[in-house]
Each structure stands twice: as C-alpha cells, then as structure tokens.
Design a protein around this motif. Structure first.
Motif, mmCIF file in Angstrom:
data_model
loop_
_atom_site.group_PDB
_atom_site.id
_atom_site.type_symbol
_atom_site.label_atom_id
_atom_site.label_comp_id
_atom_site.label_asym_id
_atom_site.label_seq_id
_atom_site.Cartn_x
_atom_site.Cartn_y
_atom_site.Cartn_z
ATOM 1 N N PHE A 198 0.805 -1.223 0.000
ATOM 2 C CA PHE A 198 0.000 0.000 0.000
ATOM 3 C C PHE A 198 0.842 1.279 0.000
ATOM 4 O O PHE A 198 0.293 2.375 0.054
ATOM 5 C CB PHE A 198 -0.961 -0.004 1.193
ATOM 6 N N GLY A 199 2.171 1.148 -0.042
ATOM 7 C CA GLY A 199 3.045 2.300 -0.201
ATOM 8 C C GLY A 199 3.084 3.246 0.985
ATOM 9 O O GLY A 199 3.350 4.434 0.832
ATOM 10 N N ILE A 200 2.831 2.716 2.200
ATOM 11 C CA ILE A 200 2.858 3.539 3.411
ATOM 12 C C ILE A 200 4.212 3.333 4.094
ATOM 13 O O ILE A 200 4.498 2.247 4.601
ATOM 14 C CB ILE A 200 1.706 3.165 4.365
ATOM 15 N N GLN A 201 5.058 4.356 4.109
ATOM 16 C CA GLN A 201 6.441 4.192 4.552
ATOM 17 C C GLN A 201 6.576 3.951 6.050
ATOM 18 O O GLN A 201 7.377 3.128 6.486
ATOM 19 C CB GLN A 201 7.260 5.414 4.147
ATOM 20 N N LYS A 202 5.826 4.693 6.861
ATOM 21 C CA LYS A 202 5.901 4.537 8.318
ATOM 22 C C LYS A 202 4.508 4.306 8.889
ATOM 23 O O LYS A 202 3.879 5.208 9.456
ATOM 24 C CB LYS A 202 6.536 5.786 8.953
ATOM 25 N N PRO A 203 4.016 3.086 8.741
ATOM 26 C CA PRO A 203 2.637 2.810 9.134
ATOM 27 C C PRO A 203 2.403 2.860 10.642
ATOM 28 O O PRO A 203 3.221 2.394 11.431
ATOM 29 C CB PRO A 203 2.392 1.395 8.593
#
Length: 350
Positions: A198-203
C-alpha cells in the motif's frame, strides 16, 4: 505478466449455487474492465454458458485449456472439468463444493506456476467444500499452506484496513490463542504489507483489546495487561509505531480508527462487524503476508438471492481493482528494494 502487458487475473468460481458466477459475470459485462486486466476463470465453457443462460447475462468468452494460453482483451475460461454440473441455486450441495474445490485448486496451481499474476476468489461454502485434501475453515488457511509466507486476514478499503490476530477461531479459544509470538508476527506482517502493498512508509497500527474495555486494568480479564500491553510496549521501544490496546466498543464510533493506517483486531467479529458496517459493498478481503496476491469480496455465497439476478457485484469489482493495485505496488516496491541492495553491494565491493 509480460512487459507492458495486462495483469493476468485468475478467478476461482466458488460455489456454483451461490452468487459467485453472477458477481463475476456482472463485473466483466463492462468491457472496459478488460483494459485493466486479462481475466481467467477456472471452470468450464459449458458451466459458464449455463450460468449466463440462467442469469440472463450474455458475455462472449474465450475457452482455453490452460491459463498460459489466455488472450488479452477477452474473458478467458480455463476448462478445468468436462462434466456439466447441475445448477441448484440456493442449495448447499456436495457437487457444488466439489466443483468449487476443483476450481480453487486449479487456480492456485496456476498462481504458483506464474501462469496468473493474482487470484480473486469467489465465495465458497465452508461446509460443502470440505474434502480429504481440504480440511480448512476457509480460503485463508488453505492459501497459507499452499503459498509461502505468514498469512494475515486483512479487510481493506482505501481508507479503512483491519487485520485479525485470530480469524476463524471459536470465541472460547481466542484468549488462549493470543500469545506474544502471534502478536509480534501479525504486527510484523501487517506492517510489511502496509509498506510493500500500500506504499505507506511509516505505518501506524492500532491494536484492539481482547476483553471489554481492554480488561479495565485486570478487572475484566488479565490478557490485555499480561499479554497485549507488554508486547506493544516492547515493539514500540524497538521502533514500531504500534499503539493500544484500545477499547473496541468506542474505537470506531469515535472515529479514532482514522488516526491509524491499520487496525489489528483480536478476533473475527471484533474486526469484521465494524468493517462491514462502515464499508459493506466496497470492502475487500486480502490475504496479506504471502508471496502471491489474493483478494476476494467481503460477502459469502448469499444463497437466499442466488439465481435471482439481485447480487451486487461492487465488492467483487473492488476485489479485482485491489488485486491489480497491490500487485503493481508490490512489483514497484520489490524493484526499488532490489536496486537499493544492488547499490549497497556495489558500494561494498569498491
């Protein structure tokens, strides 16, 4: 997928007596869908023709003997069986389960072989699909056995994502099943998926409590104090953005879920009731953590409306789009990761 080619999207047809065929066919009645993927249904020409006639749907299709022969720009049918199954809409029959399993096994084999890029599964009946080589409570557990990785049942939309610590586990067994290693594994899996798929770097991940009010400091059960809280603290100290446990009864109604990229629920209904309430018809069931992409709609066989032409195909269509999106994100992520590792290797060798 060939370079610059369509994503090859495999579809297991599910229970023929439910709404699976209907939502699949309604999705691809819109020929524009063929611009996004090459759909490949694992069933038979005669089966799909029979379903189309019964449902008053007419879509041209291309019959093939194997997925690798699928043609872009067409709805493809892999002929998995030669028999003509009897359609008994709304009935849970042994034959319905047998053909659902044949379709699923053929689709998974094609997925493992690379003949399809992603798999979207139409709904099965968890009872009549049981067989000597299928003793699982659902798709997720079967796929966890067949594919590499740590599986996670992940219910997703663009703005709401809920994973499960325990999925198809009886309520009486939930508390004993949640142990520190399981919590760490599921947090790591959901975190990796948020980054890669989902391309979320720092979830940021929220965990829901096991007991009402997260145990009220031990007044209503000790699991939250003795199991959940120590692991959350440990993982937070190690750099993971994990928070909780939050009281499940107010977490969604207060919109607190909007402050996080994903929520990890303790058990099935704790996660799926709010998910389906907030996003029914748009939600997708994604099996995260595996080396292949599989999605499905957020509903079951819906026997009560099967064969009546009333099925809403929105969720299946969303499952198709989500599978394509995740596949593209994951391909890009793995390519970037490979490039970074290659640069690091070159730097070390200098």
């Amino acid at each position: 997928m060939e370079e610059n080619g369509n994503i090859k999207l495999g579809i297991s047809i599910g229970d023929l007596n439910g709404i699976g065929c209907e939502v699949v066919l309604k999705t691809f009645e819109d020929s524009r869908m063929l611009d996004f993927c090459t759909p490949i249904i694992f069933a038979s020409n005669k089966t799909i023709s029979g379903q189309q006639k019964a449902l008053n749907i007419s879509i041209p299709f291309n019959g093939v003997h194997e997925a690798s022969k699928a043609v872009d720009g067409k709805l493809n049918i892999v002929n998995v069986w030669k028999q003509v199954p009897e359609i008994q809409f709304g009935q849970a029959t042994k034959e319905g389960g047998d053909f659902a399993l044949q379709s699923l096994k053929a689709a998974v084999a094609a997925l493992k072989n690379g003949d399809i890029d992603v798999l979207v599964t139409a709904p099965i009946n968890k009872n009549n699909i049981q067989a000597e080589d299928f003793k699982f409570p659902g798709h997720t557990d079967y796929l966890a056995q067949e594919l590499e990785g740590e599986s996670l049942m992940f219910m997703v939309t663009d703005d709401l994502k809920i994973g499960l610590l325990t999925d198809h586990v009886a309520v009486k067994d939930v508390a004993s099943a949640i142990i520190p290693r399981l919590i760490r594994d599921k947090v790591n899996t959901i975190e990796k998926s948020l980054k890669m798929d989902f391309g979320i770097q720092k979830p940021k991940i929220a965990l829901l409590g096991i007991n009402p009010h997260s145990g009220d400091n031990g007044v209503i059960g000790n699991e939250d104090e003795e199991v959940l809280k120590p692991v959350i603290k440990e993982m937070a100290n190690n750099g993971h953005l994990v928070f909780g446990p939050y009281s499940a009864d107010s977490f969604f109604g207060s919109d607190n879920y909007k402050n996080f990229d994903a929520v990890l629920a303790a058990y099935h209904d704790q996660g799926l009731i709010p998910f389906k309430t907030l996003s029914f018809g748009r939600g997708v069931n994604f099996t995260a953590g595996l080396n292949k992409v599989r999605t499905s709609p957020d509903h079951g066989t819906a026997y009560e409306i099967a064969g009546k032409g009333q099925a809403d195909h929105s969720s299946f269509k969303e499952a198709v789009f989500m599978a394509i999106k995740i596949f593209r994100n994951r391909t890009e992520y793995l390519k970037l990761t490979e490039n970074v590792l290659k640069k690091q290797r070159i730097k070390r060798e200098r």
